[in-house]
Design a protein around this motif. Structure first.
Motif, PDB file in Angstrom:
ATOM      1  N   TYR A 232     -26.799  36.981  13.503  1.00 58.07           N
ATOM      2  CA  TYR A 232     -28.158  37.406  13.814  1.00 58.07           C
ATOM      3  C   TYR A 232     -28.552  37.117  15.258  1.00 58.07           C
ATOM      4  O   TYR A 232     -29.391  37.813  15.842  1.00 58.07           O
ATOM      5  N   THR A 235     -28.047  40.074  17.497  1.00 60.43           N
ATOM      6  CA  THR A 235     -28.609  41.309  16.961  1.00 60.43           C
ATOM      7  C   THR A 235     -29.991  41.573  17.539  1.00 60.43           C
ATOM      8  O   THR A 235     -30.855  40.700  17.529  1.00 60.43           O
ATOM      9  N   VAL A 252     -27.122  40.902   8.534  1.00 54.81           N
ATOM     10  CA  VAL A 252     -27.009  39.833   9.526  1.00 54.81           C
ATOM     11  C   VAL A 252     -26.803  38.475   8.858  1.00 54.81           C
ATOM     12  O   VAL A 252     -27.270  38.230   7.757  1.00 54.81           O
ATOM     13  N   MET A 264     -35.641  39.565  11.971  1.00 58.63           N
ATOM     14  CA  MET A 264     -34.591  40.480  11.526  1.00 58.63           C
ATOM     15  C   MET A 264     -35.172  41.595  10.656  1.00 58.63           C
ATOM     16  O   MET A 264     -34.764  42.759  10.757  1.00 58.63           O
ATOM     17  N   ILE A 272     -30.042  40.496   4.653  1.00 60.82           N
ATOM     18  CA  ILE A 272     -30.081  39.191   5.296  1.00 60.82           C
ATOM     19  C   ILE A 272     -29.238  38.224   4.479  1.00 60.82           C
ATOM     20  O   ILE A 272     -29.495  37.998   3.298  1.00 60.82           O
TER      21      ILE A 272
END
Length: 283
Positions: A232, A235, A252, A264, A272
Protein backbone atom coordinates in the motif's frame (compact mmCIF):
# COMPACT_ATOMS: atom_id res chain seq x y z
CA UNK A 1 -10.41 -9.13 -5.88
CA UNK A 2 -11.54 -9.69 -9.43
CA UNK A 3 -12.51 -12.80 -11.29
CA UNK A 4 -10.82 -13.77 -14.56
CA UNK A 5 -11.74 -11.49 -17.44
CA UNK A 6 -14.46 -13.71 -18.86
CA UNK A 7 -16.28 -13.85 -15.49
CA UNK A 8 -15.13 -10.60 -13.87
CA UNK A 9 -17.31 -8.89 -11.27
CA UNK A 10 -16.69 -6.61 -8.31
CA UNK A 11 -18.09 -7.77 -4.97
CA UNK A 12 -19.82 -5.07 -2.90
CA UNK A 13 -19.89 -4.78 0.87
CA UNK A 14 -21.06 -1.43 2.22
CA UNK A 15 -20.07 -1.28 5.88
CA UNK A 16 -20.27 2.08 7.57
CA UNK A 17 -21.27 1.73 11.25
CA UNK A 18 -18.50 3.14 13.49
CA UNK A 19 -17.50 1.19 16.60
CA UNK A 20 -14.41 0.04 18.42
CA UNK A 21 -13.02 -2.96 16.54
CA UNK A 22 -10.43 -4.14 19.03
CA UNK A 23 -8.86 -2.69 22.14
CA UNK A 24 -6.42 0.04 21.16
CA UNK A 25 -7.35 -0.04 17.46
CA UNK A 26 -9.96 2.46 16.24
CA UNK A 27 -12.67 1.28 13.92
CA UNK A 28 -12.85 2.73 10.40
CA UNK A 29 -16.14 4.45 9.64
CA UNK A 30 -16.67 4.47 5.89
CA UNK A 31 -18.22 2.75 2.94
CA UNK A 32 -15.94 0.08 1.54
CA UNK A 33 -17.20 0.96 -1.95
CA UNK A 34 -17.02 -2.60 -3.20
CA UNK A 35 -13.58 -3.34 -1.78
CA UNK A 36 -13.07 -6.83 -0.42
CA UNK A 37 -11.89 -7.23 3.16
CA UNK A 38 -9.08 -9.79 3.06
CA UNK A 39 -7.86 -11.20 6.38
CA UNK A 40 -4.07 -11.43 6.24
CA UNK A 41 -3.03 -14.89 7.46
CA UNK A 42 -6.45 -14.96 9.06
CA UNK A 43 -7.39 -12.32 11.60
CA UNK A 44 -3.75 -12.29 12.64
CA UNK A 45 -3.97 -9.18 14.79
CA UNK A 46 -6.03 -11.05 17.38
CA UNK A 47 -5.04 -14.71 16.89
CA UNK A 48 -1.86 -16.56 15.88
CA UNK A 49 -1.30 -16.17 12.14
CA UNK A 50 -2.13 -18.94 9.69
CA UNK A 51 -3.95 -21.12 12.23
CA UNK A 52 -7.48 -22.44 12.38
CA UNK A 53 -8.07 -19.98 15.24
CA UNK A 54 -7.10 -16.98 13.09
CA UNK A 55 -9.22 -18.21 10.18
CA UNK A 56 -12.15 -18.78 12.51
CA UNK A 57 -11.85 -15.21 13.79
CA UNK A 58 -11.84 -13.88 10.22
CA UNK A 59 -15.04 -15.79 9.53
CA UNK A 60 -16.65 -14.45 12.73
CA UNK A 61 -15.63 -10.91 11.81
CA UNK A 62 -17.26 -11.09 8.40
CA UNK A 63 -14.19 -10.80 6.20
CA UNK A 64 -14.74 -11.54 2.51
CA UNK A 65 -11.53 -13.56 2.08
CA UNK A 66 -8.88 -15.16 4.22
CA UNK A 67 -5.32 -15.01 2.88
CA UNK A 68 -3.04 -17.99 3.51
CA UNK A 69 0.50 -19.07 2.57
CA UNK A 70 1.14 -22.37 0.82
CA UNK A 71 4.26 -24.45 1.49
CA UNK A 72 5.11 -28.16 1.19
CA UNK A 73 6.43 -30.63 3.75
CA UNK A 74 9.22 -33.10 3.16
CA UNK A 75 6.66 -35.81 2.44
CA UNK A 76 4.61 -33.71 0.04
CA UNK A 77 1.79 -32.29 2.21
CA UNK A 78 0.71 -28.73 1.47
CA UNK A 79 0.54 -26.64 4.64
CA UNK A 80 -0.49 -23.12 5.62
CA UNK A 81 2.63 -21.39 6.96
CA UNK A 82 4.30 -18.10 6.10
CA UNK A 83 7.99 -18.08 7.06
CA UNK A 84 10.46 -20.28 5.21
CA UNK A 85 11.65 -21.53 8.62
CA UNK A 86 9.70 -22.47 11.73
CA UNK A 87 11.48 -20.73 14.61
CA UNK A 88 9.51 -17.47 14.86
CA UNK A 89 6.03 -18.87 15.43
CA UNK A 90 6.52 -22.42 16.74
CA UNK A 91 8.38 -24.34 19.46
CA UNK A 92 10.39 -26.28 16.87
CA UNK A 93 13.77 -25.66 18.53
CA UNK A 94 12.52 -27.05 21.83
CA UNK A 95 10.74 -30.02 20.31
CA UNK A 96 13.41 -30.91 17.77
CA UNK A 97 16.70 -29.53 19.19
CA UNK A 98 19.85 -29.69 17.12
CA UNK A 99 18.24 -30.13 13.72
CA UNK A 100 20.55 -28.85 10.95
CA UNK A 101 17.70 -26.96 9.32
CA UNK A 102 14.34 -25.66 10.47
CA UNK A 103 12.83 -25.07 7.05
CA UNK A 104 9.21 -26.14 6.69
CA UNK A 105 10.24 -28.38 3.79
CA UNK A 106 12.68 -30.32 5.98
CA UNK A 107 9.92 -31.67 8.23
CA UNK A 108 7.27 -34.30 7.63
CA UNK A 109 3.60 -33.54 8.08
CA UNK A 110 3.53 -35.69 11.23
CA UNK A 111 6.44 -33.70 12.70
CA UNK A 112 4.83 -30.36 11.89
CA UNK A 113 1.52 -31.37 13.45
CA UNK A 114 3.32 -31.92 16.75
CA UNK A 115 4.43 -28.28 16.93
CA UNK A 116 2.82 -25.56 19.02
CA UNK A 117 2.05 -22.67 16.65
CA UNK A 118 0.01 -20.64 19.14
CA UNK A 119 1.91 -20.01 22.37
CA UNK A 120 4.22 -17.42 20.78
CA UNK A 121 1.13 -15.23 20.32
CA UNK A 122 -0.57 -15.82 23.68
CA UNK A 123 -0.87 -18.58 26.26
CA UNK A 124 -4.56 -18.99 25.48
CA UNK A 125 -3.56 -20.40 22.08
CA UNK A 126 -1.11 -22.97 23.45
CA UNK A 127 -1.07 -26.10 21.34
CA UNK A 128 -2.62 -24.50 18.25
CA UNK A 129 -1.32 -26.62 15.36
CA UNK A 130 -0.15 -25.77 11.85
CA UNK A 131 -3.03 -26.58 9.47
CA UNK A 132 -2.78 -28.27 6.11
CA UNK A 133 -4.21 -26.59 3.02
CA UNK A 134 -6.76 -29.40 2.92
CA UNK A 135 -7.90 -28.50 6.43
CA UNK A 136 -8.10 -24.82 5.48
CA UNK A 137 -10.30 -25.63 2.50
CA UNK A 138 -12.65 -27.63 4.70
CA UNK A 139 -12.78 -24.79 7.23
CA UNK A 140 -13.53 -21.99 4.73
CA UNK A 141 -15.82 -23.71 2.22
CA UNK A 142 -19.21 -22.06 2.09
CA UNK A 143 -18.19 -19.51 4.74
CA UNK A 144 -15.47 -17.22 3.39
CA UNK A 145 -13.40 -16.74 0.25
CA UNK A 146 -9.84 -18.03 0.01
CA UNK A 147 -6.80 -16.16 -1.31
CA UNK A 148 -3.86 -18.57 -1.39
CA UNK A 149 -0.33 -17.25 -1.78
CA UNK A 150 2.23 -19.54 -3.36
CA UNK A 151 5.29 -19.30 -1.11
CA UNK A 152 8.23 -17.33 -2.55
CA UNK A 153 10.75 -19.40 -0.53
CA UNK A 154 13.28 -20.05 -3.27
CA UNK A 155 14.06 -23.69 -2.55
CA UNK A 156 10.65 -24.87 -3.75
CA UNK A 157 9.84 -26.15 -7.21
CA UNK A 158 6.44 -27.25 -8.48
CA UNK A 159 4.28 -25.48 -5.88
CA UNK A 160 1.86 -24.07 -8.49
CA UNK A 161 1.26 -27.60 -9.80
CA UNK A 162 0.78 -28.97 -6.30
CA UNK A 163 -1.69 -26.23 -5.35
CA UNK A 164 -3.69 -26.72 -8.53
CA UNK A 165 -3.85 -30.46 -7.82
CA UNK A 166 -4.92 -29.83 -4.21
CA UNK A 167 -7.75 -27.55 -5.31
CA UNK A 168 -8.95 -30.04 -7.91
CA UNK A 169 -8.82 -32.88 -5.37
CA UNK A 170 -11.09 -31.21 -2.80
CA UNK A 171 -14.52 -32.74 -3.49
CA UNK A 172 -16.81 -30.09 -4.96
CA UNK A 173 -14.75 -27.19 -3.66
CA UNK A 174 -13.37 -25.76 -6.88
CA UNK A 175 -16.75 -25.67 -8.61
CA UNK A 176 -18.42 -24.11 -5.56
CA UNK A 177 -15.70 -21.51 -4.98
CA UNK A 178 -15.63 -20.44 -8.61
CA UNK A 179 -19.40 -20.11 -8.74
CA UNK A 180 -19.38 -17.79 -5.72
CA UNK A 181 -16.29 -15.83 -6.75
CA UNK A 182 -14.59 -16.95 -3.57
CA UNK A 183 -11.19 -18.18 -4.74
CA UNK A 184 -7.98 -16.47 -5.77
CA UNK A 185 -4.27 -17.26 -5.92
CA UNK A 186 -1.35 -14.85 -5.74
CA UNK A 187 2.44 -14.92 -5.78
CA UNK A 188 5.45 -12.63 -5.66
CA UNK A 189 7.04 -14.89 -8.27
CA UNK A 190 5.70 -13.98 -11.71
CA UNK A 191 6.63 -17.35 -13.18
CA UNK A 192 4.80 -19.22 -10.41
CA UNK A 193 1.71 -17.07 -10.94
CA UNK A 194 1.85 -17.61 -14.69
CA UNK A 195 2.30 -21.37 -14.26
CA UNK A 196 -0.71 -21.59 -11.97
CA UNK A 197 -2.73 -19.58 -14.47
CA UNK A 198 -1.82 -22.09 -17.19
CA UNK A 199 -3.07 -24.93 -15.00
CA UNK A 200 -6.29 -23.32 -13.70
CA UNK A 201 -7.07 -20.25 -15.85
CA UNK A 202 -10.56 -20.01 -14.38
CA UNK A 203 -9.13 -19.09 -10.96
CA UNK A 204 -8.35 -15.40 -10.35
CA UNK A 205 -4.57 -14.92 -10.33
CA UNK A 206 -2.71 -11.99 -8.80
CA UNK A 207 0.90 -10.84 -8.74
CA UNK A 208 2.26 -9.35 -5.50
CA UNK A 209 4.77 -6.51 -5.62
CA UNK A 210 6.67 -4.76 -2.84
CA UNK A 211 7.86 -2.08 -5.27
CA UNK A 212 5.88 0.11 -7.64
CA UNK A 213 5.47 -1.81 -10.92
CA UNK A 214 6.48 -0.04 -14.11
CA UNK A 215 4.00 0.60 -16.87
CA UNK A 216 5.79 -1.95 -19.05
CA UNK A 217 5.42 -4.55 -16.31
CA UNK A 218 1.73 -3.74 -15.88
CA UNK A 219 1.08 -3.97 -19.61
CA UNK A 220 2.75 -7.37 -19.77
CA UNK A 221 0.84 -8.64 -16.74
CA UNK A 222 -2.47 -7.48 -18.21
CA UNK A 223 -2.10 -10.11 -20.93
CA UNK A 224 -2.85 -12.88 -18.42
CA UNK A 225 -3.14 -11.69 -14.78
CA UNK A 226 -6.39 -10.68 -13.08
CA UNK A 227 -4.94 -8.67 -10.19
CA UNK A 228 -1.86 -6.66 -9.31
CA UNK A 229 -1.40 -6.59 -5.52
CA UNK A 230 1.12 -3.91 -4.47
CA UNK A 231 2.30 -2.82 -1.06
CA UNK A 232 0.00 0.00 0.00
CA UNK A 233 2.91 2.38 0.61
CA UNK A 234 3.75 2.42 -3.14
CA UNK A 235 0.12 2.75 -4.21
CA UNK A 236 -1.40 6.03 -5.37
CA UNK A 237 -4.29 7.21 -7.54
CA UNK A 238 -2.28 7.03 -10.76
CA UNK A 239 -1.27 3.42 -10.14
CA UNK A 240 -4.81 2.30 -9.27
CA UNK A 241 -6.20 4.09 -12.31
CA UNK A 242 -3.64 2.53 -14.65
CA UNK A 243 -4.19 -0.99 -13.32
CA UNK A 244 -7.94 -0.56 -13.77
CA UNK A 245 -7.44 0.84 -17.28
CA UNK A 246 -5.63 -2.39 -18.13
CA UNK A 247 -8.57 -4.42 -16.84
CA UNK A 248 -7.02 -5.73 -13.65
CA UNK A 249 -7.93 -5.44 -9.98
CA UNK A 250 -5.86 -3.95 -7.13
CA UNK A 251 -5.57 -5.57 -3.69
CA UNK A 252 -3.20 -3.66 -1.40
CA UNK A 253 -1.23 -5.08 1.54
CA UNK A 254 -0.80 -5.03 4.52
CA UNK A 255 -3.01 -2.15 5.70
CA UNK A 256 -3.57 -2.00 9.46
CA UNK A 257 -3.78 1.71 10.33
CA UNK A 258 -7.29 3.19 10.00
CA UNK A 259 -6.10 6.33 8.22
CA UNK A 260 -4.31 4.23 5.60
CA UNK A 261 -7.42 2.09 5.17
CA UNK A 262 -9.47 5.20 4.43
CA UNK A 263 -6.84 6.47 2.00
CA UNK A 264 -6.77 3.19 0.07
CA UNK A 265 -10.57 3.07 -0.12
CA UNK A 266 -10.63 6.62 -1.47
CA UNK A 267 -8.23 5.52 -4.21
CA UNK A 268 -10.76 2.88 -5.30
CA UNK A 269 -8.80 -0.30 -4.59
CA UNK A 270 -10.61 -3.60 -5.06
CA UNK A 271 -9.40 -5.24 -1.87
CA UNK A 272 -7.60 -4.45 1.38
CA UNK A 273 -5.38 -7.11 2.92
CA UNK A 274 -5.20 -6.48 6.67
CA UNK A 275 -4.33 -8.08 9.99
CA UNK A 276 -7.43 -6.41 11.45
CA UNK A 277 -10.44 -7.16 9.22
CA UNK A 278 -12.76 -6.18 12.07
CA UNK A 279 -11.71 -2.55 11.58
CA UNK A 280 -13.42 -2.69 8.19
CA UNK A 281 -16.31 -5.04 8.88
CA UNK A 282 -17.11 -3.47 12.27
CA UNK A 283 -17.66 -6.95 13.75
Amino acid sequence: MRLPTFRRTVFAAVLCVPMMAVAGLPAVAHETQGADVIAHRGSSGVAPENTEAAIGKAIEQGADFVEIDVQRTRDGKLVNFHDCTLERTTDVEQRYPGRPSYRVSDFTWRELRALDAGSWFHDTYAGEPIPSVEQVINQVRGKIGLLAEISPCDHYTGLPDDLAAELRAAPGYLRQALASGGLGVQSFEVEDAKRFHELLPEVSIGVLDAERPTDAELTELSEWADDVNPRYTVTDADLVERIHELGMGVNVWTVDEPGSMREMLELGVDGIITDYPQSLTQR
